[in-house]
Design an enzyme around this catalytic site. Structure first.
Site, PDB file in Angstrom:
ATOM      1  N   PRO A  71       0.788  -1.172   0.008  1.00  0.00           N
ATOM      2  CA  PRO A  71       0.068   0.032   0.010  1.00  0.00           C
ATOM      3  C   PRO A  71       0.966   1.205   0.047  1.00  0.00           C
ATOM      4  O   PRO A  71       1.845   1.453   0.865  1.00  0.00           O
ATOM      5  CB  PRO A  71      -0.779  -0.227   1.316  1.00  0.00           C
ATOM      6  CG  PRO A  71      -1.055  -1.608   1.581  1.00  0.00           C
ATOM      7  CD  PRO A  71       0.448  -2.154   1.050  1.00  0.00           C
ATOM      8  N   CYS A  72       0.656   2.248  -1.009  1.00  0.00           N
ATOM      9  CA  CYS A  72       1.147   3.359  -1.260  1.00  0.00           C
ATOM     10  C   CYS A  72       0.626   4.642  -0.345  1.00  0.00           C
ATOM     11  O   CYS A  72       1.540   5.617  -0.190  1.00  0.00           O
ATOM     12  CB  CYS A  72       1.476   3.538  -2.622  1.00  0.00           C
ATOM     13  SG  CYS A  72      -0.201   3.972  -3.414  1.00  0.00           S
TER      14      CYS A  72
END
Length: 309
Positions: A71-72
């Site tokens: 997840p960014c």
């Protein structure tokens, strides 16, 4: 080689690995709609739907490459930037647990460009040190999709960590190539699409767009400061918030009117083949979210081609 894919989403990274000749032996994602799309397009791959935190890492089958587009949002300029203080940011340490349990030869990670700058470089140092402390030799590159064949500005950090130092030393990143495509080469503006994607003539949004669109070879979007146009026929970065905020979906003017680009066209701008498709039961908003959350396939394929050297 055999690949384990964490945070696989709809399988953009996995698609690149398959194109490079590798096989995905196990995949995982928590999003039920992403898993539905994944299963449709990777029917022979075992995908486990659920929270990676609750999965026994020793139950994962053996593999040689660990791939993770983790997840960014915790590291993104457009996201929370809470980093490891965000529970999603802490998911990197689940990657570490899989490494400790399975000892892969290669670790492939993908995240936003800001990963290297987040928290004055401390975040990247943690990731680097966690890998180096486990005997990995690390290479990384920050690359934009438009420098590797696709008319979309999509800059990402790619990390490749090797157990074998000589393999790391031999590895070469792909060179940039002149962009010979523009939006109109990817999105067909001569064919009419489903009526639901068009803005109705006479509405306020239509009139605003009609006045703003001065070049039908560009792509447009509503921004905080008004209607924004792309430059040089290159798309803005496609984002997952297209699924949450419909006015963030890029807009084009074709021969039949003014419309949002479709989820399938979003996939085309990510380098997905025409054979890749969404299940009918996946809501439209989720299709946009998935298309914005995935990766530019072609650059990952080129990065993986370097492993053959």
């Amino acid at each position: 080689m055999k690949v384990c894919s964490l945070f696989c989403g709809i399988g953009g990274i996995d698609l690149a690995f398959e194109q490079a000749g590798h096989s995905i032996v196990w995949a995982n994602d928590i999003d039920k709609y992403a898993c539905m799309t994944y299963r449709r397009n990777f029917p022979s791959t075992l995908i486990v739907e659920g929270d990676i935190c609750n999965i026994n890492k020793n139950d994962i089958p053996n593999f040689e490459i660990l791939a993770a587009g983790f997840p960014c949002q915790p590291f993104s300029i457009c996201g929370t930037q809470k980093g490891f203080n965000d529970e999603r940011g802490n998911l990197f340490f689940e990657i570490r647990k899989v490494i400790d349990a399975k000892h892969p030869n290669i670790v492939f990670l993908e995240n936003v460009a800001n990963l290297t700058e987040h928290d004055n470089g401390k975040t990247f140092n943690v990731i680097h040190n966690e890998l180096a402390g486990r005997g990995y030799y690390i290479r990384y590159i920050i690359a934009d999709a438009c420098d590797y064949g696709m008319p979309q500005h999509r800059t990402r950090t790619y990390i490749i960590a090797f157990k074998d130092k000589s393999m790391c030393d031999r590895y070469e990143f792909p060179e940039k190539v002149p962009l010979d495509k523009r939006l109109t080469d990817v999105i067909d503006l001569t064919q009419k699409t489903d009526e639901k994607f068009y803005y109705k003539c006479g509405t306020l949004k239509y009139e605003r767009l009609n006045n703003a669109i001065t070049d039908d070879k560009q792509i447009y979007r509503f921004a905080d400061f008004g209607i924004q146009a792309s430059k040089n026929g290159i798309s803005f970065t496609l984002k997952a918030n297209m699924g949450t905020y419909p006015n963030r979906i890029p807009i084009v003017k074709d021969k039949f009117g003014i419309r949002n680009i479709t989820p399938t066209e979003c996939l085309a701008l990510q380098g997905f083949p025409k054979t890749f498709s969404f299940p009918d039961e996946v809501p439209l908003s989720q299709k946009y979210k998935q298309a914005g959350n995935t990766v530019y396939v072609n650059i990952i394929k080129e990065l993986l081609d370097g492993l053959k050297g």
